[in-house]
Design an enzyme around this catalytic site. Structure first.
Site, short mmCIF file in Angstrom:
data_model
loop_
_atom_site.label_atom_id
_atom_site.label_comp_id
_atom_site.label_asym_id
_atom_site.label_seq_id
_atom_site.Cartn_x
_atom_site.Cartn_y
_atom_site.Cartn_z
N ASN A 100 0.87 -1.18 0.00
CA ASN A 100 0.00 0.00 0.00
C ASN A 100 0.91 1.22 0.00
O ASN A 100 1.49 1.57 1.02
CB ASN A 100 -0.88 -0.05 1.26
CG ASN A 100 -1.68 1.23 1.45
OD1 ASN A 100 -1.78 2.06 0.54
ND2 ASN A 100 -2.26 1.38 2.63
N LYS B 221 0.17 4.25 -0.33
CA LYS B 221 -0.45 5.46 0.24
C LYS B 221 -0.17 6.66 -0.67
O LYS B 221 -0.10 6.49 -1.89
CB LYS B 221 0.04 5.67 1.68
CG LYS B 221 -0.15 4.42 2.53
CD LYS B 221 0.04 4.66 3.99
CE LYS B 221 -0.19 3.34 4.75
NZ LYS B 221 -0.08 3.48 6.19
N HIS C 269 -9.54 1.34 4.85
CA HIS C 269 -8.27 1.50 5.57
C HIS C 269 -8.49 2.46 6.74
O HIS C 269 -9.29 3.39 6.64
CB HIS C 269 -7.21 2.05 4.61
CG HIS C 269 -5.84 2.03 5.20
ND1 HIS C 269 -5.40 3.00 6.07
CD2 HIS C 269 -4.82 1.13 5.09
CE1 HIS C 269 -4.17 2.69 6.47
NE2 HIS C 269 -3.80 1.57 5.88
N GLU D 182 -6.86 4.86 7.77
CA GLU D 182 -6.65 6.29 7.43
C GLU D 182 -7.89 6.86 6.76
O GLU D 182 -8.24 8.02 6.95
CB GLU D 182 -5.40 6.43 6.55
CG GLU D 182 -4.14 6.23 7.39
CD GLU D 182 -2.94 5.66 6.65
OE1 GLU D 182 -2.91 5.68 5.40
OE2 GLU D 182 -2.01 5.16 7.34
N GLU E 283 -5.37 -4.68 10.70
CA GLU E 283 -4.32 -3.69 10.93
C GLU E 283 -4.59 -2.93 12.22
O GLU E 283 -5.37 -1.97 12.23
CB GLU E 283 -4.28 -2.69 9.77
CG GLU E 283 -4.02 -3.33 8.43
CD GLU E 283 -3.45 -2.32 7.43
OE1 GLU E 283 -2.35 -2.59 6.93
OE2 GLU E 283 -4.07 -1.29 7.19
N GLY F 126 2.62 2.38 10.75
CA GLY F 126 3.58 3.46 10.58
C GLY F 126 4.29 3.87 11.86
O GLY F 126 4.95 4.90 11.91
N SER G 37 3.50 -2.00 10.29
CA SER G 37 4.96 -2.06 10.47
C SER G 37 5.56 -3.41 10.11
O SER G 37 6.49 -3.88 10.77
CB SER G 37 5.34 -1.65 11.90
OG SER G 37 4.92 -0.32 12.17
#
Ligand code: PGA
Length: 256
Positions: A13, A15, A103, A105, A175, A181, A220
């Protein structure tokens, strides 16, 4: 249960990284580092930004790469006055095969609700593509022992009313938000346990389809921790953010 029947899948991904020149280079470098038996062992997918999909797709097809193409998002309506949005059929027309849906985000920054995620999941399936449905808890939820409740609710909402045969085609990515991250990975046992919970929720909804659904871990994932994660019986692959931007690291992850 029988992990062997589920082929591992590693999805990158990207992003909001890599312009279209960089995206072409990265996919070429990645393909250069992979060999036929890597693809035999593992499905490989890259998810560039929307504006890079066309260039990456052209490179993948002209060089006959065995790399799957994924989008990071789409809208659930087919067409209409939705400025700035792109529909699932438009992506499918461009040979996009996977779409990341829900996701964290998108949920946290862009306010996507479980209901929106459910509509997008249906739209992606309806256009003949594979949704990668994301779920995961915040740190506060984990510390309050609400992980099971949170991810079960997200999965039930996303797959509500979808036929078992269609659910079997979906991919789920677990996730934990606190691991995205941050450099902080869930332990392989934590990831395996929560993925086991997700699979049991899918089993309640869709019976034996639960054995076909590939459930990825994300958060991560790096060359140094992928093997341990992939050694767990419930973990069928990874959704990789930061480490997928570098073709060397992503290739190492694929060759776990
Ligand atoms: P990360 O991102 O690998 O950079 O933690 C994972 C993701 O958000 O999909």
């Amino acid at each position: 249960m029988v992990k062997q029947v589920r082929k591992p899948l590693m999805a990158g991904n990207w992003k909001m990284h890599h312009n279209h020149f960089e995206a072409i280079q990265v996919v070429q470098k990645l393909a250069y580092r992979l060999e036929a038996d890597d693809y035999d062992r593992c499905d490989v997918v890259v998810c560039p930004t929307l504006i890079c999909l066309r260039s990456v797709q052209t490179v993948i097809e002209s060089d006959r790469m065995t790399i799957g193409l994924g989008a990071q998002n789409c809208y659930f309506e087919e067409k209409g006055a939705f400025t700035g949005e792109v529909s699932a059929p438009m992506l499918a027309k461009m040979n996009v095969q996977y779409v990341i849906v829900g996701h964290s985000e998108r949920r946290e920054i862009f306010g996507e609700t479980d209901e929106v995620v459910a509509k997008k999941t249906r739209a992606v399936l309806g256009a003949g593509m594979t949704p990668i449905v994301c779920c995961g808890e915040t740190l506060e939820e984990r510390e309050a022992d609400q992980t099971t409740e949170k991810v079960s609710g997200q999965i039930k909402a996303a797959f509500h009313g979808i036929k078992a045969d269609d659910i079997a085609q979906c991919i789920v990515a677990y996730e934990p938000i606190w691991a995205i991250g941050t450099g902080r990975t869930a332990t392989s046992q934590e990831a395996n346990d929560t993925i086991g919970v997700i699979r049991s929720v899918i089993r309640q909804m869709a019976g034996g389809a639960a054995d076909q659904v590939r459930i990825l871990y994300g958060g991560s994932v790096k060359p140094s921790n992928v093997s341990e994660l992939m050694g767990m019986p419930e973990i069928d692959g990874a959704l990789v953010g930061g480490a997928s931007l570098d073709p060397d690291d992503f290739a190492k992850i694929i060759k776990f």
